[in-house]
Design a protein around this motif. Structure first.
Motif, short mmCIF file in Angstrom:
data_model
loop_
_atom_site.label_atom_id
_atom_site.label_comp_id
_atom_site.label_asym_id
_atom_site.label_seq_id
_atom_site.Cartn_x
_atom_site.Cartn_y
_atom_site.Cartn_z
N ALA A 18 0.83 -1.21 0.00
CA ALA A 18 0.00 0.00 0.00
C ALA A 18 0.86 1.26 0.00
CB ALA A 18 -0.93 -0.01 1.21
N ALA A 19 1.93 1.27 0.79
CA ALA A 19 2.82 2.43 0.84
C ALA A 19 3.46 2.70 -0.52
CB ALA A 19 3.89 2.24 1.92
N PHE A 20 3.94 1.64 -1.17
CA PHE A 20 4.54 1.82 -2.49
C PHE A 20 3.50 2.20 -3.53
CE2 PHE A 20 8.44 -0.37 -1.05
CZ PHE A 20 9.35 0.54 -1.55
N ALA A 21 2.30 1.65 -3.44
CA ALA A 21 1.24 2.01 -4.39
C ALA A 21 0.90 3.49 -4.28
CB ALA A 21 0.00 1.15 -4.16
N LEU A 22 0.76 3.97 -3.05
CA LEU A 22 0.49 5.40 -2.85
C LEU A 22 1.65 6.26 -3.34
CD1 LEU A 22 -1.17 5.24 0.67
CD2 LEU A 22 -2.28 5.86 -1.48
N ALA A 23 2.87 5.81 -3.09
CA ALA A 23 4.05 6.56 -3.55
C ALA A 23 4.11 6.61 -5.07
CB ALA A 23 5.32 5.95 -2.97
N ILE A 24 3.76 5.53 -5.73
CA ILE A 24 3.77 5.49 -7.19
C ILE A 24 2.71 6.42 -7.77
CG2 ILE A 24 3.25 4.00 -9.18
CD1 ILE A 24 4.71 1.75 -7.63
N VAL A 25 1.51 6.40 -7.19
CA VAL A 25 0.45 7.29 -7.66
C VAL A 25 0.85 8.75 -7.45
CG1 VAL A 25 -1.93 8.04 -7.19
CG2 VAL A 25 -1.40 5.61 -7.38
N ALA A 26 1.41 9.06 -6.28
CA ALA A 26 1.83 10.43 -6.00
C ALA A 26 2.96 10.85 -6.95
CB ALA A 26 2.29 10.55 -4.55
N SER A 27 3.90 9.95 -7.23
CA SER A 27 4.99 10.25 -8.16
C SER A 27 4.45 10.55 -9.55
CB SER A 27 5.97 9.09 -8.24
OG SER A 27 6.61 8.91 -7.01
N PHE A 28 3.46 9.79 -9.97
CA PHE A 28 2.85 10.02 -11.27
C PHE A 28 2.19 11.40 -11.33
CE2 PHE A 28 -0.80 9.53 -14.20
CZ PHE A 28 -0.10 9.29 -15.38
N ILE A 29 1.45 11.74 -10.28
CA ILE A 29 0.79 13.05 -10.23
C ILE A 29 1.82 14.18 -10.23
CG2 ILE A 29 -0.61 14.57 -8.76
CD1 ILE A 29 -2.16 11.99 -7.94
N PHE A 30 2.87 14.04 -9.42
CA PHE A 30 3.90 15.08 -9.36
C PHE A 30 4.65 15.20 -10.68
CE2 PHE A 30 3.91 14.38 -4.60
CZ PHE A 30 3.17 15.52 -4.35
N SER A 31 4.89 14.09 -11.34
CA SER A 31 5.60 14.16 -12.62
C SER A 31 4.75 14.85 -13.68
CB SER A 31 6.02 12.77 -13.09
OG SER A 31 4.90 11.97 -13.38
#
Length: 129
Positions: A18-31
């Motif tokens: 879950a932590a990595f999934a949230l980090a990946i989604v946030a990274s996508f949004i920030f990128s």
């Protein structure tokens, strides 16, 4: 390996996932924000840090909720496994270890995941009572 330790291990894996999934989604949004707006990376430093803490807290919360007991240990295990994966990625991918600042940051991530695990167990037990 007992059933109980297997369940605790699965709870930690759910939390890390879950932590990595949230980090990946946030990274996508920030990128996307960085690519299509005039925002620069240095202006998002604290926002990215806050999102990282939130994702680790939620990961700890999920692991505590799944494990239903020993939330500090489940959250700590979630934070430590997350830290080890990031350390391996940095070492194998960039050929460098953590700096002192990164060790402190990762330690704070572990503590945050522990707090999430404790809260996850307590929220789960209050619903079952």
């Amino acid at each position: 390996m007992t059933i109980e330790s297997k369940n605790l291990g699965m709870a930690i894996l759910y939390g890390v996932g879950a932590a990595f999934a949230l980090a990946i989604v946030a990274s996508f949004i920030f990128s996307i924000l960085l690519r299509f707006t005039s925002i620069n990376e240095s202006s998002l430093t604290y926002v990215i840090m806050a999102v990282s803490f939130i994702s680790l807290f939620i990961g700890g919360f999920i692991s505590g909720g799944k494990g239903k007991k020993q939330g500090w240990m489940l959250g700590g295990g979630t934070g430590i496994l997350y830290m080890l994966i990031v350390l391996l990625f940095q070492y194998l991918g960039h050929d460098s270890l953590f700096s002192l600042k990164q060790w402190i940051q990762q330690g704070c991530f572990v503590v945050t995941a522990m707090m999430g695990g404790i809260l996850g167990v307590n929220m789960n037990s209050s619903r079952n009572a």
